[in-house]
Design a protein around this motif. Sequence first.
Motif, PDB file in Angstrom:
ATOM      1  N   PRO A  71     137.448 -33.137  36.801  1.00  0.00           N
ATOM      2  CA  PRO A  71     137.812 -33.204  35.383  1.00  0.00           C
ATOM      3  C   PRO A  71     137.950 -34.647  34.905  1.00  0.00           C
ATOM      4  CG  PRO A  71     139.706 -32.567  36.713  1.00  0.00           C
ATOM      5  CD  PRO A  71     138.536 -32.642  37.647  1.00  0.00           C
ATOM      6  N   ALA A  72     137.416 -34.903  33.727  1.00  0.00           N
ATOM      7  CA  ALA A  72     137.553 -36.219  33.083  1.00  0.00           C
ATOM      8  C   ALA A  72     138.843 -36.231  32.261  1.00  0.00           C
ATOM      9  CB  ALA A  72     136.359 -36.489  32.180  1.00  0.00           C
ATOM     10  N   PRO A  73     139.448 -37.407  32.068  1.00  0.00           N
ATOM     11  CA  PRO A  73     140.685 -37.460  31.290  1.00  0.00           C
ATOM     12  C   PRO A  73     140.444 -37.470  29.784  1.00  0.00           C
ATOM     13  CG  PRO A  73     140.160 -39.629  32.091  1.00  0.00           C
ATOM     14  CD  PRO A  73     139.129 -38.698  32.669  1.00  0.00           C
ATOM     15  N   ASP A  74     139.176 -37.400  29.379  1.00  0.00           N
ATOM     16  CA  ASP A  74     138.845 -37.413  27.948  1.00  0.00           C
ATOM     17  C   ASP A  74     137.787 -36.344  27.685  1.00  0.00           C
ATOM     18  OD1 ASP A  74     136.537 -38.510  29.028  1.00  0.00           O
ATOM     19  OD2 ASP A  74     136.901 -40.510  28.252  1.00  0.00           O
ATOM     20  N   ASP A  75     137.212 -36.343  26.523  1.00  0.00           N
ATOM     21  CA  ASP A  75     136.202 -35.355  26.137  1.00  0.00           C
ATOM     22  C   ASP A  75     134.789 -35.853  26.374  1.00  0.00           C
ATOM     23  OD1 ASP A  75     138.103 -33.508  25.376  1.00  0.00           O
ATOM     24  OD2 ASP A  75     138.208 -34.258  23.326  1.00  0.00           O
ATOM     25  N   ARG A  76     134.597 -36.662  27.421  1.00  0.00           N
ATOM     26  CA  ARG A  76     133.281 -37.234  27.708  1.00  0.00           C
ATOM     27  C   ARG A  76     132.878 -36.930  29.141  1.00  0.00           C
ATOM     28  NH1 ARG A  76     132.862 -43.270  25.708  1.00  0.00           N
ATOM     29  NH2 ARG A  76     130.676 -42.706  25.729  1.00  0.00           N
ATOM     30  N   TYR A  77     131.576 -37.025  29.389  1.00  0.00           N
ATOM     31  CA  TYR A  77     131.048 -36.957  30.750  1.00  0.00           C
ATOM     32  C   TYR A  77     131.023 -38.375  31.308  1.00  0.00           C
ATOM     33  CZ  TYR A  77     129.475 -32.240  29.691  1.00  0.00           C
ATOM     34  OH  TYR A  77     129.429 -30.914  29.361  1.00  0.00           O
ATOM     35  N   HIS A  78     131.261 -38.503  32.613  1.00  0.00           N
ATOM     36  CA  HIS A  78     131.241 -39.801  33.284  1.00  0.00           C
ATOM     37  C   HIS A  78     130.509 -39.637  34.604  1.00  0.00           C
ATOM     38  CE1 HIS A  78     134.505 -41.521  30.729  1.00  0.00           C
ATOM     39  NE2 HIS A  78     134.809 -40.243  30.612  1.00  0.00           N
ATOM     40  N   ILE A  79     129.800 -40.684  35.012  1.00  0.00           N
ATOM     41  CA  ILE A  79     129.129 -40.664  36.312  1.00  0.00           C
ATOM     42  C   ILE A  79     129.365 -41.993  37.017  1.00  0.00           C
ATOM     43  CG2 ILE A  79     126.875 -41.533  35.553  1.00  0.00           C
ATOM     44  CD1 ILE A  79     125.768 -39.155  37.415  1.00  0.00           C
ATOM     45  N   CYS A  80     129.489 -41.935  38.322  1.00  0.00           N
ATOM     46  CA  CYS A  80     129.603 -43.134  39.148  1.00  0.00           C
ATOM     47  C   CYS A  80     128.350 -43.184  40.004  1.00  0.00           C
ATOM     48  CB  CYS A  80     130.836 -43.079  40.049  1.00  0.00           C
ATOM     49  SG  CYS A  80     132.378 -42.892  39.134  1.00  0.00           S
ATOM     50  N   GLU A  81     127.754 -44.344  40.096  1.00  0.00           N
ATOM     51  CA  GLU A  81     126.508 -44.491  40.838  1.00  0.00           C
ATOM     52  C   GLU A  81     126.467 -45.836  41.536  1.00  0.00           C
ATOM     53  OE1 GLU A  81     123.326 -44.348  37.980  1.00  0.00           O
ATOM     54  OE2 GLU A  81     124.514 -45.453  36.538  1.00  0.00           O
ATOM     55  N   ARG A  82     125.682 -45.876  42.600  1.00  0.00           N
ATOM     56  CA  ARG A  82     125.535 -47.110  43.374  1.00  0.00           C
ATOM     57  C   ARG A  82     124.060 -47.402  43.574  1.00  0.00           C
ATOM     58  NH1 ARG A  82     129.795 -45.442  47.875  1.00  0.00           N
ATOM     59  NH2 ARG A  82     131.659 -45.900  46.695  1.00  0.00           N
ATOM     60  N   LEU A  83     123.749 -48.683  43.638  1.00  0.00           N
ATOM     61  CA  LEU A  83     122.399 -49.108  43.971  1.00  0.00           C
ATOM     62  C   LEU A  83     122.334 -49.243  45.486  1.00  0.00           C
ATOM     63  CD1 LEU A  83     119.660 -49.975  42.839  1.00  0.00           C
ATOM     64  CD2 LEU A  83     120.505 -52.315  42.821  1.00  0.00           C
ATOM     65  N   MET A  84     121.445 -48.485  46.102  1.00  0.00           N
ATOM     66  CA  MET A  84     121.330 -48.479  47.561  1.00  0.00           C
ATOM     67  C   MET A  84     119.970 -49.034  47.968  1.00  0.00           C
ATOM     68  SD  MET A  84     122.910 -44.732  48.282  1.00  0.00           S
ATOM     69  CE  MET A  84     123.210 -45.022  50.001  1.00  0.00           C
ATOM     70  N   THR A  85     119.933 -49.742  49.082  1.00  0.00           N
ATOM     71  CA  THR A  85     118.679 -50.217  49.642  1.00  0.00           C
ATOM     72  C   THR A  85     118.278 -49.261  50.760  1.00  0.00           C
ATOM     73  OG1 THR A  85     119.223 -52.504  49.123  1.00  0.00           O
ATOM     74  CG2 THR A  85     117.508 -52.142  50.779  1.00  0.00           C
ATOM     75  N   LEU A  86     117.083 -48.722  50.655  1.00  0.00           N
ATOM     76  CA  LEU A  86     116.545 -47.795  51.646  1.00  0.00           C
ATOM     77  C   LEU A  86     115.278 -48.413  52.238  1.00  0.00           C
ATOM     78  CD1 LEU A  86     116.962 -44.645  49.413  1.00  0.00           C
ATOM     79  CD2 LEU A  86     118.471 -45.344  51.248  1.00  0.00           C
ATOM     80  N   TYR A  87     114.840 -47.884  53.365  1.00  0.00           N
ATOM     81  CA  TYR A  87     113.659 -48.415  54.047  1.00  0.00           C
ATOM     82  C   TYR A  87     112.700 -47.280  54.385  1.00  0.00           C
ATOM     83  CZ  TYR A  87     116.586 -52.497  54.534  1.00  0.00           C
ATOM     84  OH  TYR A  87     117.391 -53.573  54.253  1.00  0.00           O
ATOM     85  N   ARG A  88     111.407 -47.569  54.349  1.00  0.00           N
ATOM     86  CA  ARG A  88     110.392 -46.602  54.742  1.00  0.00           C
ATOM     87  C   ARG A  88     109.275 -47.322  55.475  1.00  0.00           C
ATOM     88  NH1 ARG A  88     109.136 -45.742  48.718  1.00  0.00           N
ATOM     89  NH2 ARG A  88     108.362 -47.790  48.250  1.00  0.00           N
ATOM     90  N   THR A  89     108.519 -46.571  56.235  1.00  0.00           N
ATOM     91  CA  THR A  89     107.392 -47.166  56.953  1.00  0.00           C
ATOM     92  C   THR A  89     106.143 -47.085  56.097  1.00  0.00           C
ATOM     93  OG1 THR A  89     106.887 -45.087  58.036  1.00  0.00           O
ATOM     94  CG2 THR A  89     108.271 -46.640  59.257  1.00  0.00           C
ATOM     95  N   ILE A  90     105.316 -48.080  56.251  1.00  0.00           N
ATOM     96  CA  ILE A  90     104.032 -48.103  55.550  1.00  0.00           C
ATOM     97  C   ILE A  90     102.957 -47.811  56.589  1.00  0.00           C
ATOM     98  CG2 ILE A  90     102.465 -49.481  54.158  1.00  0.00           C
ATOM     99  CD1 ILE A  90     104.888 -51.302  53.578  1.00  0.00           C
ATOM    100  N   THR A  91     102.282 -46.702  56.441  1.00  0.00           N
ATOM    101  CA  THR A  91     101.215 -46.373  57.384  1.00  0.00           C
ATOM    102  C   THR A  91      99.937 -47.046  56.929  1.00  0.00           C
ATOM    103  OG1 THR A  91     101.611 -44.215  56.384  1.00  0.00           O
ATOM    104  CG2 THR A  91     101.390 -44.270  58.731  1.00  0.00           C
TER     105      THR A  91
END
Length: 134
Positions: A85-105
């Motif tokens: 539940p939010a403390p107000d009448d709005r939607y809120h989101i928390c997000e993070r920038l993540m570094t991921l790795y993949r292989t290049i075939t």
Amino acid sequence: MAQFQTTTALMWLVLASDANAHDWYTGKTDPVLHYDCCGNKDCHPIDSSNVRMTKEGYFVRMPRPTYLNEPQEAEWFIPRDRVQPAPDDRYHICERLMTLYRTITPHMKFEAYQRFRWTCFFAPPGTSSVAQTR
């Protein structure tokens, strides 16, 4: 001199009210995975036009790409049991920038890419996905 003091006082008032408006994110954690939601830099309100509620949870469309160097995902799905539940009448989101790795075939080299991931989601009180007992 009086105008400078008035301007300075107004500036401090605006900064203080902005800080207090987002203090409630601090100390919040995801109810299922128990990740920290983080704070002012990771959490922010989102427009209700970017939120679609279903009986399983919410679909959230972000106004910017989730990948910094790849095509955008259409929406994030937030399951009902992770909605808080939010403390107000709005939607809120928390997000993070993540570094991921993949292989290049076929060379089997690793390539780094960055992607935003949501960590916490808050809905206005009274929406059917938010349990009233939390």
